[in-house]
Design an enzyme around this catalytic site. Structure first.
Site, PDB file in Angstrom:
ATOM      1  N   LEU A  92      -3.167   1.892   2.667  1.00  0.00           N
ATOM      2  CA  LEU A  92      -3.744   0.977   1.688  1.00  0.00           C
ATOM      3  C   LEU A  92      -5.252   1.153   1.576  1.00  0.00           C
ATOM      4  O   LEU A  92      -5.987   0.990   2.555  1.00  0.00           O
ATOM      5  CB  LEU A  92      -3.404  -0.471   2.058  1.00  0.00           C
ATOM      6  CG  LEU A  92      -3.926  -1.548   1.101  1.00  0.00           C
ATOM      7  CD1 LEU A  92      -3.316  -1.373  -0.285  1.00  0.00           C
ATOM      8  CD2 LEU A  92      -3.629  -2.938   1.656  1.00  0.00           C
ATOM      9  N   ASP A  93      -5.717   1.504   0.379  1.00  0.00           N
ATOM     10  CA  ASP A  93      -7.139   1.638   0.066  1.00  0.00           C
ATOM     11  C   ASP A  93      -7.858   2.635   0.963  1.00  0.00           C
ATOM     12  O   ASP A  93      -9.058   2.512   1.207  1.00  0.00           O
ATOM     13  CB  ASP A  93      -7.836   0.274   0.129  1.00  0.00           C
ATOM     14  CG  ASP A  93      -7.309  -0.683  -0.919  1.00  0.00           C
ATOM     15  OD1 ASP A  93      -7.065  -0.233  -2.051  1.00  0.00           O
ATOM     16  OD2 ASP A  93      -7.125  -1.867  -0.601  1.00  0.00           O
TER      17      ASP A  93
END
Length: 278
Positions: free
Chosen positions: A222-223
């Site tokens: 994530l990210d």
């Protein structure tokens, strides 16, 4: 006469620029621009050349390949508009900036459709004569919803990039794998310090002095995908959290459009979860 972008990613060794340039000369190609970079830590060589002339792409690629180390990557691309799908939720700023810039001829994009899990932005998108496809998530399992989105995107031919213009649902590994190295996302650069809902309010409560945004390719962490573009601006004690939010949105839309422009112009090399940008 036509222009071509020649992208080369190889293990570094002495004389590569000379060897490649000599091939261009032998093909009677004019070098309009040339950039190269060597990452000494990984011994990787990157080169982006823009040439014009009359060529046989297969023959040129074969000749360049013959002077490069094994397992090199060579791409010869004739510049043209790339096909993109934009995904949104409810926020207008990032989407609007892309649509306006594309309408003004600043982006080499053919926007096939805007896909959303809400219909809030449909009337705005219709002003640009672009299809708006609403795929509601309510009442569906995440996998069911993503299947519908994947099927919708795959109904279009030759999609080059999927742009998340503040699409606010976490993508599953299945979705990421379906469009590997094609998904570009924008988020506030407070992450991971301020995660979850209302990051600008959290940042205000902590008294931050800079705010910004990061555009990156999406992977299954994530990210944490390869970073394409970033920007920050300074704020001070006089900024309320809504002031920070407004300023943050301005940065987000500019950074996303900048990253998309780099991708559309074939200026990005990705390796080891990093990018080289020319």
């Amino acid at each position: 006469m036509a222009q071509y972008r020649v992208l080369i990613d190889a293990n570094d060794e002495k004389g590569l620029v000379h060897k490649i340039s000599n091939i261009f000369y032998n093909y009677d190609l004019n070098i309009l621009s040339n950039n190269e970079f060597v990452d000494k830590e990984s011994n990787k060589f990157f080169m982006r050349s823009v040439v014009d002339g009359v060529i046989n792409k297969d023959a040129l690629k074969s000749d360049i390949e013959s002077v490069l180390p094994q397992n090199s990557s060579i791409k010869i691309i004739e510049p043209k508009k790339k096909n993109i799908i934009i995904m949104v939720t409810k926020e207008l700023h990032a989407l609007g900036d892309i649509l306006v810039r594309n309408e003004a001829g600043e982006l080499e994009a053919n926007i096939l459709a805007v896909v959303s899990n809400y219909d809030n932005l449909e009337s705005f998108v219709q002003k640009f004569d672009i299809p708006y496809i609403t795929i509601l998530h309510e009442g569906l399992e995440r996998s069911e919803h993503e299947t519908k989105i994947i099927e919708t995107i795959n109904s279009f031919e030759n999609v080059d990039y999927v742009v998340l213009a503040k699409y606010m649902r976490i993508l599953t590994p299945r979705f990421v794998e379906a469009f590997e190295d094609k998904i570009i996302n924008i988020h506030h650069s407070f992450l991971p310090a301020f995660i979850g809902a209302n990051p600008y309010k959290q940042a205000y409560d902590r008294g931050v002095k800079i705010i910004g945004a990061t555009a990156h390719f999406v992977n299954n962490n994530l990210d944490e995908g390869p970073i394409i573009a970033q920007e920050v601006i300074h704020v001070n004690h006089a900024y309320g959290w809504k002031d920070m939010q407004r300023s943050g949105k301005d940065v987000e839309k500019v950074v996303l459009s900048r990253a998309l422009k780099l991708a559309l112009e074939d200026r990005i090399f990705v390796y080891a979860n990093r990018t080289v940008i020319f």
